[in-house]
Write an enzyme that holds these catalytic residues in place. Structure first.
Site, PDB file in Angstrom:
ATOM      1  N   GLU A  44      28.383  48.792  34.950  1.00  0.00           N
ATOM      2  CA  GLU A  44      28.322  47.829  36.063  1.00  0.00           C
ATOM      3  C   GLU A  44      27.278  48.211  37.118  1.00  0.00           C
ATOM      4  O   GLU A  44      27.492  47.979  38.307  1.00  0.00           O
ATOM      5  CB  GLU A  44      29.692  47.711  36.744  1.00  0.00           C
ATOM      6  CG  GLU A  44      30.763  47.096  35.883  1.00  0.00           C
ATOM      7  CD  GLU A  44      31.997  46.682  36.687  1.00  0.00           C
ATOM      8  OE1 GLU A  44      32.262  47.296  37.728  1.00  0.00           O
ATOM      9  OE2 GLU A  44      32.670  45.749  36.257  1.00  0.00           O
ATOM     10  N   GLU A 103      35.240  43.715  29.783  1.00  0.00           N
ATOM     11  CA  GLU A 103      36.461  43.981  30.556  1.00  0.00           C
ATOM     12  C   GLU A 103      37.104  42.671  30.977  1.00  0.00           C
ATOM     13  O   GLU A 103      36.637  42.007  31.899  1.00  0.00           O
ATOM     14  CB  GLU A 103      36.157  44.807  31.820  1.00  0.00           C
ATOM     15  CG  GLU A 103      35.818  46.246  31.554  1.00  0.00           C
ATOM     16  CD  GLU A 103      35.549  47.033  32.835  1.00  0.00           C
ATOM     17  OE1 GLU A 103      36.097  46.683  33.901  1.00  0.00           O
ATOM     18  OE2 GLU A 103      34.777  48.000  32.753  1.00  0.00           O
TER      19      GLU A 103
END
Ligand code: GAL
EC number: 3.2.1.23
Length: 846
Positions: free
Chosen positions: A183, A252
């Site tokens: 991320e 995710e």
């Protein structure tokens, strides 16, 4: 002779090559999907982080994942656990990564290895070992040579280990995908141009390791070729990768959310989770991962921060203790089956998306030989009836129906065919007279931890030190200690008007002791401001401040530099005259960690334990010890720490984590029934308001002996350890399910050959199965075919109910482990015309 030997060798080599060729898989990707041995794959993945459970739990967790319809197990790699000290590696026990990957392979599952090595994950320091912070010249997660050198070294170490064990799919192993970084796109702007070059470097460094399988970068819109940029979030149906040659992948999908000390417990309704997954595959996705599928526990001091709880349950389909969370697990299992029924169509083509009205959408995957469709109602309020291919379908609000043959509904995300199964914590009597085998030794012994400086490695420094730079996170604890001589300065001594001590800390807990007595304390994520009236005496006084960290920060730009501890100001003010002394600039004595940590009290072995009664309770800074027998049976074990304050606990020398039952969740934001319809957020559905965030702490079975187990607590705040109790977590005896006439029939009535006769799957069925294999259904507590109301445990009759409901369900189910009851007027008769009826059943198993 030599010739013959050579021939033999050549033959052996050939055989070997054939064997390798037969097992090694070629993994690539294209616009639609990951491609394994030339075939596009629809993959369902779930996260299980190996150090959050024990090797003894892994086979069962993996099997339950497989049974739930997963194809892939995803895990991060936890650098801080594998290299706790520079160049000293640990791949044992809960950190036996090779074993974990091999177990997944043994179960026939693939693995997605997210090496990071920055992982976030609510893990201490985001997964970085804290020694990394002390590498000269280092700057984390940016174009910085010392950092890149360390990151490359560790990543290479992991890739080499995996290669050595032949764990990449290219070598015949299960790993089909690896991740680098995590991320970074969310925070890159804070790092400017150096961040951009860092990402390019990360990609080429990873590629150079030559794993033979693709790499991904999550939340990284600018991921360089050929890295696959993937999506993380509660929904990812709107995501598109940064190249038309990359598949749409979701790394995710948060199945719930993590718990923090002081917070209520988040949960995510399965109807919404299933909706998010179905929407993703509806809109062209081909790989989806539940974060988490099993969350587990933050044992030891591994939880991130600040203030992440020890439980990492996450409301995942498999609960913290390894039990199925139903109906979540079961409903998702049905969803996975329905998606897999569509696989041939899904991999063949892109969807054709059409509107069926406002908020109503059809996606059709059609080839010459096959057809699959997803029908969605993304409206949050009203159910809708749509016409598709000339047939009408009812779509509840915020739901997706899956039609593997473009005709019959195999699954609707809002209509559960999976029963609710209760799980309960059964208290285990620990008193010797309780008659249980789980007897907590009546004897507690204790050792008082000295208040203030007691170790020989204490040191003096002028001014206030930042905590992480001082402790290097070797311990949660740092003493800041000051000796003050008060003479002639009566303004601080006046009777009746106390002096006031003002302390500021950036977290997370501070205890202030004046002349050896606790005078005040406070805690917060970021800023603690204490104003404590104190009594000083003429002459020598000691001010001992104990600062405690509760997990180091794991997220955000420059999270590594956030810091902790008493950073000031610290002042002493006369309540009477208003004059004040700045203590921050004085000469402080520092002690890293507690004496008992150094002398190894955690194991319980010391000869210093005192067993005199009465046992001192409600005192800060005291070590307690007792012995106990394990609760009988094989069910998971928990310790209920109610009665204690805050601290760390060890069972047989293994740290079960930080306990803090006095950390209470805020009293607002909870809803009794959270409407799954509409966009989910981490705060939307929470429970447990006004109650302790966590009272129960998992003790893995494999850490227990049948008898003679040692429990050691380091109690910081003051509590009564004799109130501690044990519980086992059990799959409960009650099963509940409501199935309506408009439910799709069980997805299991479909076979992968969707051309099978439709007759078998025209009617909905209510199926029940006792979770424990030796149990049978012994009673039906409630059964009503009609318009029953309420939920499990509180079903009531509506205005209409077939009089045959109870007797029919009893007849079909009593005495059996599982039973099926068709939900139709054919079976129950017609209790009220013109209404869609449901069958609600609550059954007991034993
Ligand atoms: C994501 C992160 C994960 C985890 C998650 C929240 O942003 O990639 O590691 O921290 O949030 O549980």
């Amino acid at each position: 002779m030599v010739k013959g030997k050579r021939k033999m060798e050549m033959m052996l080599l050939l055989i070997l090559q054939i064997v390798v060729a037969a097992t090694a898989a070629n993994v690539t990707y294209d616009h639609r999907a990951l491609v394994i041995d030339g075939k596009r794959k629809i993959l369902i993945s779930g996260s299980i982080h190996y150090p959050r459970s024990t090797p003894e739990m892994w086979p069962d967790l993996i099997q339950k994942s497989k049974d739930g319809g997963l194809d892939v197990i995803e895990t991060y790699v936890f650098w801080s656990g594998h290299e706790p000290e520079k160049n000293k590696y640990n791949f044992e026990g809960r950190y036996d990564l090779v074993k974990f990957v091999k177990l997944a392979a043994k179960a026939g599952l693939y693995v997605h290895l997210r090496i990071g090595p920055y992982v976030c994950a609510e893990w201490n320091y985001g997964g970085f070992p804290v020694w990394l912070h002390f590498v000269p010249g280092i700057k984390f997660r940016t174009d910085n040579e010392p950092f890149k050198a360390e990151m490359q070294r560790f990543t290479t170490k992991i890739v080499d280990l995996m290669k050595q064990e032949k764990l990449y799919a290219s070598q015949g192993g299960p790993i089909i995908l690896s991740q680098i970084e995590n991320e970074y796109g969310n925070i890159a702007s804070a790092y400017g141009a150096a961040g951009k070059s860092y990402i390019k470097w990360s990609a080429s460094m990873a590629l150079s390791l030559d794993t033979g399988v693709p790499w991904n970068m999550c939340q990284q819109a600018d991921a360089p070729e050929p890295m696959i940029n993937t999506c993380n979030g509660f929904y990812c149906d709107q995501f598109t990768p940064n190249s038309n040659n990359k598949p749409k992948m979701w790394t995710e999908n948060w199945s719930g959310w993590f718990l923090g000390f002081g917070d209520p417990s988040p949960y995510r309704p399965v109807e919404d989770l299933a909706f998010a997954v179905a929407r993703f595959y509806q809109r062209g996705g081909t790989f989806q991962n539940y974060y988490m599928y099993h969350g587990g526990s933050n044992f030891d001091r591994t939880s991130g921060g600040p203030l992440i709880s020890t439980s990492y349950d996450y409301d995942a389909p498999i609960d913290e203790y390894g039990l199925l969370r139903q109906p979540k697990w079961g409903h998702l299992r049905d969803l996975h089956k329905a998606i897999k029924l569509c696989e041939d169509s899904l991999i063949a083509t892109d969807p054709t998306i059409t509107s069926l009205g406002s908020n109503l959408e059809a996606a059709v995957y059609k080839t010459s030989g096959s057809c699959a469709a997803f029908l969605a109602n993304v409206g949050t309020k009203s159910d809708a009836t749509v016409v598709f291919n000339g047939q009408s379908y009812v779509l509840p609000a915020w739901s997706v129906s899956i039609l593997p043959d473009c005709k019959n509904v195999a699954f609707n995300t809002a209509k559960k065919n999976a029963a609710t199964e209760s799980t309960t914590f059964a208290p285990q009597s620990l008193k010797p007279d309780g008659g249980s085998s789980a007897e907590l030794g009546s004897q507690w012994s204790y050792i008082k931890e000295p208040i203030g400086i007691s170790k020989t490695d204490a040191f003096l420094k002028p001014g206030l030190l930042e905590q992480i730079n001082t402790t290097a996170d070797k311990s949660d604890y740092l003493w800041y200690s000051l000796r003050m001589d008060i003479k002639g300065d009566e303004t601080f001594l006046d009777e009746g008007s106390k002096a006031v001590l003002h302390i500021e800390s950036i977290g997370q807990v501070v205890y202030a002791f004046i002349n050896g007595k606790l005078a005040g304390s406070g805690h917060d994520k970021q800023k603690i401001s204490l104003v404590i009236p104190i009594n000083l005496v003429p002459g020598k006084n000691t001010i001992d401040l104990l600062s405690v960290t509760v997990g180091l920060a794991n997220y955000g730009p420059f999270f590594d530099l956030v810091g902790a501890g008493i950073t000031g100001p610290v002042t002493l003010k006369s309540a009477k005259s208003g004059s004040s002394i700045d203590l921050a600039t004085q000469q402080w004595t520092y002690q890293v960690g507690l004496k008992g940590e150094d002398t190894g009290l955690a194991t319980g072995d010391s000869s210093e334990w005192v067993s005199k009664s009465p046992l001192p309770t409600k005192q800060p800074l005291i070590w307690y010890k007792t012995t106990f027998n394990a609760p009988s049976g094989s069910e998971p074990v928990a310790i209920d720490f109610t009665g204690t304050g805050k601290g760390i606990a060890w069972v047989n020398g293994q740290s079960i984590g930080r306990y803090w039952p006095t950390s209470i969740a805020a009293n607002n934001g909870c809803t009794d029934s959270c409407d799954y319809r509409g966009s989910y957020t981490a705060k939307k559905c929470v429970k447990n308001c006004g109650k302790p965030s966590q009272t129960l702490y998992h003790v893995p079975r494999s850490w227990l002996n049948p008898s003679g187990n040692t429990l050691v607590l380091l109690e910081e705040m003051g509590g009564d350890p004799t109130q501690i109790s044990f519980a086992t977590k059990q799959t409960g005896s009650s099963l509940c399910l409501t199935v309506s006439q408009s439910h799709p029939p069980p997805v299991d009535t479909w076979t992968s050959d969707s051309k099978i006769s439709n007759k078998h799957r025209t009617r909905p069925v209510l199926s029940l199965k006792c979770p424990v294999s030796t149990h049978v259904i012994t009673s039906i507590k409630f059964a009503s075919f009609g318009t029953p109301k309420g939920t499990c445990g509180s079903f009531t009759y509506g205005h209409c109910s077939s009089s045959r409901s109870l007797s029919l369900v009893q007849k079909a189910c009593i005495g059996l482990r599982s039973c099926n009851v068709e939900v139709s007027t054919r079976v129950f008769g017609e209790p009220c015309r013109g209404v869609v009826k449901s069958l609600a059943v609550e059954a007991s198993c034993s």
